[in-house]
Structures are given as structure tokens and as C-alpha cells.
Enzyme design. Structure first.
Site, PDB file in Angstrom:
ATOM      1  N   GLU A  57       0.804  -1.224   0.000  1.00  0.00           N
ATOM      2  CA  GLU A  57       0.000   0.000   0.000  1.00  0.00           C
ATOM      3  C   GLU A  57       0.837   1.275   0.000  1.00  0.00           C
ATOM      4  OE1 GLU A  57      -3.936   0.140   1.846  1.00  0.00           O
ATOM      5  OE2 GLU A  57      -2.994   1.375   3.396  1.00  0.00           O
ATOM      6  N   LYS A  59       0.799   4.800   1.400  1.00  0.00           N
ATOM      7  CA  LYS A  59       0.102   5.422   2.543  1.00  0.00           C
ATOM      8  C   LYS A  59       1.003   6.459   3.201  1.00  0.00           C
ATOM      9  CE  LYS A  59      -2.339   3.436   6.567  1.00  0.00           C
ATOM     10  NZ  LYS A  59      -2.381   2.195   7.387  1.00  0.00           N
ATOM     11  N   LYS A 119      -8.135   2.621  -2.683  1.00  0.00           N
ATOM     12  CA  LYS A 119      -8.447   2.496  -1.265  1.00  0.00           C
ATOM     13  C   LYS A 119      -9.038   3.811  -0.784  1.00  0.00           C
ATOM     14  CE  LYS A 119      -7.174  -0.430   1.601  1.00  0.00           C
ATOM     15  NZ  LYS A 119      -6.285  -0.324   2.744  1.00  0.00           N
ATOM     16  N   GLU A 168     -14.192  -5.571   2.678  1.00  0.00           N
ATOM     17  CA  GLU A 168     -13.509  -5.625   3.974  1.00  0.00           C
ATOM     18  C   GLU A 168     -14.490  -5.819   5.127  1.00  0.00           C
ATOM     19  OE1 GLU A 168     -10.498  -2.568   4.857  1.00  0.00           O
ATOM     20  OE2 GLU A 168     -11.649  -2.110   6.658  1.00  0.00           O
ATOM     21  N   ASN A 189      -9.959  -7.047   8.237  1.00  0.00           N
ATOM     22  CA  ASN A 189      -9.097  -5.990   8.745  1.00  0.00           C
ATOM     23  C   ASN A 189      -8.737  -6.281  10.199  1.00  0.00           C
ATOM     24  OD1 ASN A 189      -7.684  -3.663   9.198  1.00  0.00           O
ATOM     25  ND2 ASN A 189      -9.237  -2.287   8.367  1.00  0.00           N
ATOM     26  N   GLU A 219      -5.613  -8.003   6.318  1.00  0.00           N
ATOM     27  CA  GLU A 219      -5.216  -6.596   6.167  1.00  0.00           C
ATOM     28  C   GLU A 219      -4.786  -5.957   7.491  1.00  0.00           C
ATOM     29  OE1 GLU A 219      -9.184  -5.690   3.379  1.00  0.00           O
ATOM     30  OE2 GLU A 219      -8.606  -4.352   4.979  1.00  0.00           O
ATOM     31  N   SER A 220      -3.782  -5.148   7.425  1.00  0.00           N
ATOM     32  CA  SER A 220      -3.348  -4.232   8.487  1.00  0.00           C
ATOM     33  C   SER A 220      -2.522  -4.854   9.612  1.00  0.00           C
ATOM     34  CB  SER A 220      -4.530  -3.534   9.169  1.00  0.00           C
ATOM     35  OG  SER A 220      -5.359  -2.914   8.244  1.00  0.00           O
TER      36      SER A 220
HETATM   37  O1  LIG Z   1      -0.564   0.134   7.257  1.00  0.00           O
HETATM   38  P1  LIG Z   1      -1.036  -1.228   7.623  1.00  0.00           P
HETATM   39  O2  LIG Z   1      -1.260  -1.419   9.095  1.00  0.00           O
HETATM   40  O3  LIG Z   1      -0.123  -2.295   7.054  1.00  0.00           O
HETATM   41  O4  LIG Z   1      -2.492  -1.420   6.932  1.00  0.00           O
HETATM   42  C1  LIG Z   1      -2.696  -1.349   5.546  1.00  0.00           C
HETATM   43  C2  LIG Z   1      -4.189  -1.367   5.214  1.00  0.00           C
HETATM   44  O5  LIG Z   1      -4.709  -2.606   5.610  1.00  0.00           O
HETATM   45  C3  LIG Z   1      -4.926  -0.216   5.919  1.00  0.00           C
HETATM   46  O6  LIG Z   1      -4.402   0.978   5.457  1.00  0.00           O
HETATM   47  C4  LIG Z   1      -6.434  -0.233   5.711  1.00  0.00           C
HETATM   48  C5  LIG Z   1      -7.229  -1.324   5.731  1.00  0.00           C
HETATM   49  N1  LIG Z   1      -8.530  -0.972   5.526  1.00  0.00           N
HETATM   50  C6  LIG Z   1      -8.605   0.351   5.361  1.00  0.00           C
HETATM   51  C7  LIG Z   1      -9.695   1.154   5.094  1.00  0.00           C
HETATM   52  C8  LIG Z   1      -9.477   2.503   4.931  1.00  0.00           C
HETATM   53  C9  LIG Z   1      -8.195   3.037   5.057  1.00  0.00           C
HETATM   54  C10 LIG Z   1      -7.097   2.243   5.311  1.00  0.00           C
HETATM   55  C11 LIG Z   1      -7.284   0.887   5.465  1.00  0.00           C
END
Ligand SMILES: O=P(O)(O)OC[C@@H](O)[C@@H](O)c1c[nH]c2ccccc12
Length: 283
Positions: A57, A59, A119, A168, A189, A219-220
Site C-alpha cells: 500500500e 500510505k 483504497k 472488507e 481488517n 489486512e493491516s
Molecule cells: O498500514 P497497515 O497497518 O499495514 O495497513 C494497511 C491497510 O490494511 C490499511 O491501510 C487499511 C485497511 N482498511 C482500510 C480502510 C481505509 C483506510 C485504510 C485501510
């Protein structure tokens, strides 16, 4: 008190109305990129030579981190991701809370051949049309912010335009409610969008409820090869990673090292004795 997610959606509604008052859907549909043949993110992941999929991503910042990386150009980051061999990229286009833009998506599109996920907090058809017009191949829909009907209608529109959908979810209720929507990818997520707390438990507990045939994404908050190995072993096909790659000043090196470490833990398909056993790992 209003949660951050409610605040974002509130603002997003106004933002979409303002934009649509200046640029009509028709105008977006007339743009050059609107005609392009999209790439399939789900296929890229399913056929990944790595045996698993990485979606990296772009970001710059987030509500939970005021600055992740503001010194690199989106073109530099995307080139680094492509060179490192990721399977797709996620481009944050929300400006107010994440510092991204549709221009980032456009520049990413012009730079790489990777499937690109827009996104954002998509709540209106207008944003789906916009995604296509600015070069996306897939969109994110967040179950927590949409009714089941809306998830369905936005998915239909996206797929009619040749865009794939990553839906998601954060919990069993959201997953169950949308289980019949024919999306190509489902993402769990690990970050609670209300509290920002991160826990891989979310991914571990929900994976077995995601329908077969849907590409499963965690995710995340993923920051180690060991975490990926754990998630892969329970059945995840792909991993969405932002902060861990963005916080370095050499994303190509970081992603290459990261992928190398994962490959040492996860044998390639043809090296593994019986790949299919993975999904049958008992909980
Ligand atoms: O930076 P991370 O913790 O690796 O996460 C990425 C991504 O999953 C996260 O930015 C995200 C997941 N769902 C979202 C919805 C909106 C904005 C952002 C997100």
C-alpha cells in the site's frame, strides 16, 4: 461521541456531492482511462509465483499515525513495489484523513502495470466510476460503512465496469451479512476502525467462514514474516501491507527482504509436498 469512521463517512458524503456538482458521471465516463481493459488482482494473487500474494500500500499518513512517509514520491514507491515483485498495490485516495489523492492513483497507473486497488471510503456509485476513470483495477468496499443492499449494488456496478471488489469485514456479523455478495476478494481488517487497536485474532477467527473460491486477504498491522506464515497456514491467500513498507526510505530493499524471509518460511507450491493440506489445518 462520533467515532473516527463516522466522521470520515460524514465528510465523504459532502465531498462526493461537491465533486459531482462540478464533474458529472458522464464526463468521467468519457475519460480515456475509463475505456481501458483492467488487470485482475484476484488472478494475480491466485497465480503468484511466490505461492502467496502481497498487496503493498501507498500510505503517507493515517488517523492513527500523523506521518508515515511524506518524502517519497508515489511514483518512486510504486516502482519500488513493482521491482520487488509484489502482486498488486493499494493506493489511498482519501485526502482529509490519509493524505492521498486521485492524482496519486493516476500517477501510480502511469508508472506500473500492477493491478491497483483504489483504497477509499466508497459509499456512492460516483466514486466507483471515478475509480475506473483514474486507472483503478479494483475497489475496496468496507462492510462497516454500508448496508447489504449498498454492498450489492456497488459491487454490481464495479463488476460491470470491469473492476474487482475487495470487501472488507471486521467481524462475523459483517461477514455473515454479506456472505452472498459475489465479490472476488474478501479482506479481514486486523485494525478496529473505531479504536485503531490491531489484533491478528480477527483474521485467525474469521478465515474459516469466508466462502471457498473467494480470495482471502488479511489486512493491516502485518509487520513480520512470521505473522504471514501464521496467516498463510490458516488459509489466507494474500496480505495487505502499508505502514511496514512505507516507513522505510528504501521500500524496494525492505519489500525484497520481507518477501525473501517469507519464502524461507513458506515453501513454493511445487516444492511443497501437498499444498492443498494447508486449508485443512485444524483450528
Ligand atoms: O498500514 P497497515 O497497518 O499495514 O495497513 C494497511 C491497510 O490494511 C490499511 O491501510 C487499511 C485497511 N482498511 C482500510 C480502510 C481505509 C483506510 C485504510 C485501510
Amino acid at each position: 461521541m462520533e467515532t473516527i469512521l463516522e466522521k470520515i463517512i460524514h465528510q465523504k458524503k459532502k465531498e462526493v456531492m461537491l465533486k459531482e456538482s462540478l464533474i458529472s458521471r458522464k464526463q468521467l465516463e468519457n475519460s480515456e482511462l475509463f475505456k481501458r481493459h483492467t488487470f485482475s488482482l484476484s488472478e494475480q494473487i491466485k497465480t503468484s509465483p511466490l505461492g502467496f500474494g502481497i498487496i503493498a500500500e501507498h500510505k503517507r499518513r493515517s488517523p492513527s499515525r500523523s506521518s508515515i512517509n511524506t518524502s517519497l514520491l508515489v511514483q518512486e514507491v510504486l516502482e519500488a513495489y513493482e521491482n520487488a515483485g509484489v502482486n498488486g498495490a493499494s493506493i489511498l485516495t482519501d485526502n482529509s484523513f490519509f493524505g492521498g489523492s486521485l492524482e496519486d492513483l493516476l500517477l501510480a497507473r502511469a508508472t506500473v502495470k500492477l493491478p491497483l486497488l483504489r483504497k477509499d471510503f466508497i459509499i456512492e456509485e460516483y466514486q466507483v466510476i471515478e475509480a475506473k476513470a483514474f486507472g483503478a483495477d479494483a475497489i475496496l468496499l468496507i462492510a462497516a460503512t454500508l448496508t447489504k443492499q449498498k454492498v450489492n449494488s456497488l459491487t454490481k456496478l464495479a463488476q460491470n465496469l470491469g473492476l474487482e471488489v475487495l470487501l472488507e469485514v471486521h467481524n462475523f456479523k459483517e461477514l455473515e451479512q454479506n456472505i452472498d455478495t459475489p465479490v472476488q476478494l474478501m479482506g479481514v481488517n486486523n485494525r478496529n476502525l473505531k479504536t485503531f487497536e490491531v489484533s491478528l485474532e480477527n483474521s485467525l477467527s474469521l478465515v474459516h467462514h469466508i466462502p471457498d473460491g473467494v480470495v482471502k486477504i488479511s489486512e493491516s498491522g502485518i509487520n513480520s514474516a512470521e505473522a504471514i506464515k501464521t496467516l498463510y497456514d490458516v488459509g489466507y491467500d494474500g496480505f495487505l501491507i502499508g505502514e511496514h513498507f512505507m516507513k522505510t526510505n528504501d521500500p524496494e530493499k525492505e519489500v525484497k527482504n520481507f518477501i525473501h524471509k517469507i519464502c524461507q518460511l513458506i515453501p513454493k507450491k511445487n516444492e511443497s509436498k501437498n499444498q492443498n493440506l494447508r486449508h485443512e489445518t485444524p483450528r
